[in-house]
Design an enzyme around this catalytic site. Structure first.
Site, short mmCIF file in Angstrom:
data_model
loop_
_atom_site.label_atom_id
_atom_site.label_comp_id
_atom_site.label_asym_id
_atom_site.label_seq_id
_atom_site.Cartn_x
_atom_site.Cartn_y
_atom_site.Cartn_z
N TYR A 1 24.34 31.89 37.87
CA TYR A 1 25.35 32.72 38.53
C TYR A 1 26.73 32.08 38.52
O TYR A 1 27.74 32.78 38.50
CB TYR A 1 24.90 33.12 39.93
CG TYR A 1 23.97 34.30 39.88
CD1 TYR A 1 24.45 35.59 39.73
CD2 TYR A 1 22.58 34.12 39.91
CE1 TYR A 1 23.60 36.68 39.62
CE2 TYR A 1 21.72 35.21 39.80
CZ TYR A 1 22.24 36.48 39.66
OH TYR A 1 21.40 37.56 39.54
N ARG B 1 28.06 33.15 35.20
CA ARG B 1 28.50 34.55 35.25
C ARG B 1 29.77 34.71 36.09
O ARG B 1 30.68 35.46 35.73
CB ARG B 1 27.40 35.43 35.86
CG ARG B 1 26.15 35.55 35.01
CD ARG B 1 25.20 36.58 35.57
NE ARG B 1 25.72 37.93 35.44
CZ ARG B 1 25.21 39.00 36.04
NH1 ARG B 1 24.18 38.87 36.84
NH2 ARG B 1 25.73 40.19 35.86
N GLN C 1 27.49 49.89 39.76
CA GLN C 1 26.35 48.99 39.57
C GLN C 1 26.82 47.58 39.24
O GLN C 1 26.02 46.65 39.20
CB GLN C 1 25.48 49.51 38.43
CG GLN C 1 24.91 50.91 38.67
CD GLN C 1 24.21 51.44 37.43
OE1 GLN C 1 23.14 51.00 37.07
NE2 GLN C 1 24.84 52.40 36.77
N VAL D 1 28.73 43.94 39.59
CA VAL D 1 28.91 42.98 40.68
C VAL D 1 30.28 42.31 40.63
O VAL D 1 30.61 41.50 41.50
CB VAL D 1 27.79 41.92 40.66
CG1 VAL D 1 26.44 42.57 40.91
CG2 VAL D 1 27.78 41.12 39.36
N ASP D 2 31.09 42.63 39.63
CA ASP D 2 32.43 42.06 39.55
C ASP D 2 33.40 42.84 40.44
O ASP D 2 33.05 43.86 41.03
CB ASP D 2 32.93 42.05 38.10
CG ASP D 2 32.98 43.45 37.50
OD1 ASP D 2 33.80 44.27 37.95
OD2 ASP D 2 32.17 43.75 36.58
N HIS E 1 24.76 46.73 43.79
CA HIS E 1 23.95 45.56 43.46
C HIS E 1 24.56 44.25 43.93
O HIS E 1 24.18 43.19 43.45
CB HIS E 1 23.68 45.52 41.95
CG HIS E 1 22.93 46.71 41.46
ND1 HIS E 1 23.05 47.21 40.18
CD2 HIS E 1 22.04 47.52 42.09
CE1 HIS E 1 22.26 48.28 40.05
NE2 HIS E 1 21.65 48.49 41.19
N GLY F 1 30.01 54.31 31.51
CA GLY F 1 29.57 52.98 31.13
C GLY F 1 28.19 52.60 31.59
O GLY F 1 27.93 51.42 31.82
#
Length: 227
Positions: free
Chosen positions: A53, A56, A86, A88-89, A104, A170
């Site tokens: 993570y 990421r 959806q 997470v950014d 999420h 997307g």
């Protein structure tokens, strides 16, 4: 003011250089999802999960919003816009959108492992073993892992039902429960699906397919909707 509800997926962020989970760097391809993003993975090797993570998160930290993010923010000039993502950014936020629900989780936040209500904004991309919450417990990524409940799905269905226009962008429409949200939209409203691999969704009426990347198809759709 009419309400637009947008369901966005990984294809929106991909054009900002954020790889999807499945497209991950070669370093991580040797692992199964369950070894990197599940409660079982955290229990067996939390250091590996943190490393994944952090990788990421660093990518997200360095990424910039693309034309799709910016175009969706422009919709707020004429509509009440609610984005359900959806992703997470935080690129929707940085692109200028005001109302975003993250199904999420959010990768730039950390969460206590003993109290899920203790959530912290991170100041940089690295979360280390030994970083603890105020109750003395290790911090974990604020992410919904495989096998965990999606706590925001119920309020998301309620928001979907309020849409006057529903936009999907997307996403493959095969990741559940998020893919089911379009079912909750009223059958008679306009619906748009923007993705290079977009397809007719069984049982969904008034759906216009736009087979283009988000960075191209979304600005074109937004210009049409704000005329």
């Amino acid at each position: 003011m009419k309400r637009i509800v947008v369901l966005s997926g990984a294809g929106v962020s991909a054009e900002s250089g954020i790889q999807t989970f499945r497209d991950g760097d070669g370093l991580w391809n040797k692992y199964r999802f369950e070894e990197l993003a599940s409660p079982q993975a955290w229990a067996s090797d939390p250091g590996l999960v943190q490393e994944f993570y952090n990788w990421r998160r660093k990518i997200v930290w360095e990424a910039e919003p693309n034309p799709a993010h910016i175009a969706l923010a422009k919709l707020e000039e004429k509509y009440d816009v609610q984005i359900i993502t959806q992703n997470v950014d935080d690129l929707h936020e940085r692109g200028g959108s005001s109302n975003i629900m993250h199904l999420h989780g959010e990768i730039k936040k950390a969460r206590s492992t003993v109290d899920p209500d203790l959530i912290y904004e991170m100041e940089n991309w690295e979360l280390k073993m030994g970083d603890k919450c105020e109750k003395g417990s290790q911090l974990r990524p604020h992410i919904v892992w495989f096998g965990e409940m999606v706590p925001m799905i119920q309020p998301a269905t309620e928001i979907a039902a309020t849409a006057d226009i529903f936009i999907v962008v997307g996403t493959s429409m095969v990741v559940y429960p998020a893919a089911s949200l379009i079912i909750y939209a009223k059958p008679d409203i306009p619906k748009y699906y923007v993705d290079p691999k977009a397809f007719e969704v069984s049982g969904i009426s008034n759906l216009k397919i736009i087979k283009k990347k988000a960075g191209v198809g979304v600005p074109e759709l937004v210009n049409e909707l704000i005329k």
